[in-house]
Motif scaffolding. Structure first.
Motif, PDB file in Angstrom:
ATOM      1  N   ASN A 128       1.031  -1.188   0.002  1.00  0.00           N
ATOM      2  CA  ASN A 128       0.165   0.009  -0.127  1.00  0.00           C
ATOM      3  C   ASN A 128       0.778   1.286  -0.005  1.00  0.00           C
ATOM      4  O   ASN A 128       1.720   1.290   1.008  1.00  0.00           O
ATOM      5  CB  ASN A 128      -0.731   0.163   1.267  1.00  0.00           C
ATOM      6  CG  ASN A 128      -2.067  -0.916   1.257  1.00  0.00           C
ATOM      7  OD1 ASN A 128      -2.395  -1.511   0.118  1.00  0.00           O
ATOM      8  ND2 ASN A 128      -2.979  -1.168   2.209  1.00  0.00           N
ATOM      9  N   VAL A 129       0.798   2.001  -1.051  1.00  0.00           N
ATOM     10  CA  VAL A 129       1.420   3.191  -1.105  1.00  0.00           C
ATOM     11  C   VAL A 129       0.736   4.364  -0.222  1.00  0.00           C
ATOM     12  O   VAL A 129      -0.459   4.810  -0.647  1.00  0.00           O
ATOM     13  CB  VAL A 129       1.779   3.849  -2.308  1.00  0.00           C
ATOM     14  CG1 VAL A 129       2.379   5.054  -2.558  1.00  0.00           C
ATOM     15  CG2 VAL A 129       2.400   2.665  -3.415  1.00  0.00           C
ATOM     16  N   GLY A 171       3.416  -1.064   4.292  1.00  0.00           N
ATOM     17  CA  GLY A 171       3.017   0.078   4.062  1.00  0.00           C
ATOM     18  C   GLY A 171       4.149   1.076   3.394  1.00  0.00           C
ATOM     19  O   GLY A 171       5.367   0.741   4.199  1.00  0.00           O
ATOM     20  N   VAL A 172       4.017   1.743   2.515  1.00  0.00           N
ATOM     21  CA  VAL A 172       5.152   2.648   2.015  1.00  0.00           C
ATOM     22  C   VAL A 172       4.952   3.843   2.319  1.00  0.00           C
ATOM     23  O   VAL A 172       3.742   4.438   1.856  1.00  0.00           O
ATOM     24  CB  VAL A 172       5.427   2.214   0.344  1.00  0.00           C
ATOM     25  CG1 VAL A 172       6.747   3.195  -0.092  1.00  0.00           C
ATOM     26  CG2 VAL A 172       5.650   0.770   0.126  1.00  0.00           C
ATOM     27  N   LEU A 173       5.592   4.789   2.980  1.00  0.00           N
ATOM     28  CA  LEU A 173       5.474   6.295   3.392  1.00  0.00           C
ATOM     29  C   LEU A 173       6.301   6.928   2.730  1.00  0.00           C
ATOM     30  O   LEU A 173       7.388   6.982   2.972  1.00  0.00           O
ATOM     31  CB  LEU A 173       5.175   6.190   4.924  1.00  0.00           C
ATOM     32  CG  LEU A 173       3.955   5.263   5.170  1.00  0.00           C
ATOM     33  CD1 LEU A 173       4.616   4.201   6.196  1.00  0.00           C
ATOM     34  CD2 LEU A 173       3.125   6.416   6.404  1.00  0.00           C
ATOM     35  N   LEU A 174       5.919   8.034   2.085  1.00  0.00           N
ATOM     36  CA  LEU A 174       6.766   9.242   1.694  1.00  0.00           C
ATOM     37  C   LEU A 174       6.314  10.566   1.561  1.00  0.00           C
ATOM     38  O   LEU A 174       5.080  10.813   1.872  1.00  0.00           O
ATOM     39  CB  LEU A 174       6.992   8.978   0.186  1.00  0.00           C
ATOM     40  CG  LEU A 174       5.755   8.747  -0.803  1.00  0.00           C
ATOM     41  CD1 LEU A 174       6.053   9.342  -2.123  1.00  0.00           C
ATOM     42  CD2 LEU A 174       5.267   7.376  -1.007  1.00  0.00           C
ATOM     43  N   ARG A 198      12.937   1.240  -3.170  1.00  0.00           N
ATOM     44  CA  ARG A 198      12.860   1.082  -1.652  1.00  0.00           C
ATOM     45  C   ARG A 198      11.979   0.019  -1.239  1.00  0.00           C
ATOM     46  O   ARG A 198      11.695  -0.600  -0.255  1.00  0.00           O
ATOM     47  CB  ARG A 198      12.964   2.462  -1.050  1.00  0.00           C
ATOM     48  CG  ARG A 198      14.098   3.135  -1.221  1.00  0.00           C
ATOM     49  CD  ARG A 198      14.292   4.424  -0.585  1.00  0.00           C
ATOM     50  NE  ARG A 198      15.383   5.224  -0.981  1.00  0.00           N
ATOM     51  CZ  ARG A 198      15.883   6.348  -0.522  1.00  0.00           C
ATOM     52  NH1 ARG A 198      14.989   7.270   0.274  1.00  0.00           N
ATOM     53  NH2 ARG A 198      16.816   7.003  -1.019  1.00  0.00           N
ATOM     54  N   ALA A 199      10.487   0.402  -1.944  1.00  0.00           N
ATOM     55  CA  ALA A 199       9.288  -0.152  -1.797  1.00  0.00           C
ATOM     56  C   ALA A 199       9.644  -1.842  -1.745  1.00  0.00           C
ATOM     57  O   ALA A 199       9.377  -2.594  -0.983  1.00  0.00           O
ATOM     58  CB  ALA A 199       8.236   0.001  -2.330  1.00  0.00           C
ATOM     59  N   VAL A 211       9.921   3.695   5.147  1.00  0.00           N
ATOM     60  CA  VAL A 211       9.881   5.031   5.307  1.00  0.00           C
ATOM     61  C   VAL A 211      10.979   5.305   4.319  1.00  0.00           C
ATOM     62  O   VAL A 211      11.922   5.484   4.360  1.00  0.00           O
ATOM     63  CB  VAL A 211      10.241   5.653   6.722  1.00  0.00           C
ATOM     64  CG1 VAL A 211      10.301   7.125   6.711  1.00  0.00           C
ATOM     65  CG2 VAL A 211       8.898   5.071   7.668  1.00  0.00           C
ATOM     66  N   VAL A 212      10.512   6.298   3.120  1.00  0.00           N
ATOM     67  CA  VAL A 212      11.422   6.389   1.893  1.00  0.00           C
ATOM     68  C   VAL A 212      12.161   7.563   2.265  1.00  0.00           C
ATOM     69  O   VAL A 212      13.467   7.672   1.859  1.00  0.00           O
ATOM     70  CB  VAL A 212      10.249   6.723   0.692  1.00  0.00           C
ATOM     71  CG1 VAL A 212      11.297   7.160  -0.477  1.00  0.00           C
ATOM     72  CG2 VAL A 212       9.519   5.682   0.432  1.00  0.00           C
TER      73      VAL A 212
END
Length: 237
Positions: A128-129, A171-174, A198-199, A211-212
């Protein structure tokens, strides 16, 4: 998950981060990638492994049809999203609802329809982005922040519920990425390719949360402190 030889579906694949997911998955040896968008004519990939699929997060029947067409999926990437700029108090309430319908209800709908396919195919994984705005709000992004906060905790919830079937949820957070959606933003922007790399590196390492960028890491670290200190930087914004 090593994405080599996996079969993936990416939502919002026609541009930005979604398009980069498709390209990077192909580069890493994915066997097939279902590239989804509201309008399939906006998908222009020149690779036989890419299968265009119509999927509109606000159209449940299109989600059902996409799941039926992509029953061999082992990796689901939920990337599609919008930003309306709606404020919570004086903004158009229909736009506030559209943010939640897209990021929370729409993404959850996709997960609910595809999770049986993932289970049948060995469990697989979901990416999930999300956004740094899952953890704070900012003037002009109130509706988006609420929707992303809901999507972030939904990600945590489905991770727990899908663990029994062997489905891994990341979860991918940016912060801001250099995409069309953020064209009017003047601050630092992350390269979409770095977000995707990175994801997928995090997926291979078994990281439930990626955490990007430094901004997002700073936001996360601030959550344990006095929120007045964090929000002081937005005074007068």
């Amino acid at each position: 998950m090593n994405v080599t030889d996996q079969i993936a579906l990416v939502t919002g694949a026609n541009r930005g981060i979604g398009r980069q997911f498709v390209l990077e998955l192909l580069e890493r040896g994915a066997r097939k990638v279902y590239a989804s968008a509201r309008r399939t004519e906006t998908l222009d990939f020149d690779d036989a492994r890419v299968v265009p699929v119509r999927l509109d997060l606000l159209d449940h029947e299109s989600v059902v049809a996409a799941a039926a067409a992509a029953g061999d999926v082992s990796l689901l990437v939920n990337n599609a999203g919008i930003t309306t700029g709606a404020g919570l108090v004086t903004g158009d309430l229909a736009e506030v609802r559209r943010e939640l319908d897209t990021h929370f209800w729409g993404t959850l709908d996709v997960i609910r329809e595809f999770s049986p396919m993932l289970a049948a195919n060995g469990g697989g994984a979901i990416v999930n982005v999300l956004s740094a705005l899952s953890w704070f709000s900012f003037p002009g992004a109130g509706a988006y922040a609420v929707a992303k906060a809901a999507e972030w905790n939904m990600t945590n919830g489905v991770r727990l519920e899908l663990a029994a079937q062997g489905t891994f949820v990341e979860g991918v957070l940016l912060g801001a990425a250099d995409t069309d959606m953020m064209a009017g933003y003047d601050g630092p922007k992350v390269d979409p390719r770095d977000v995707v790399r990175r994801a997928l590196d995090g997926l291979a390492a078994g990281s439930i949360e990626v955490v990007v960028d430094d901004w997002t890491a700073m936001v996360k670290s601030s959550l344990g402190g006095d929120p007045a200190q964090f929000y002081a930087q937005f005074a007068g914004a």
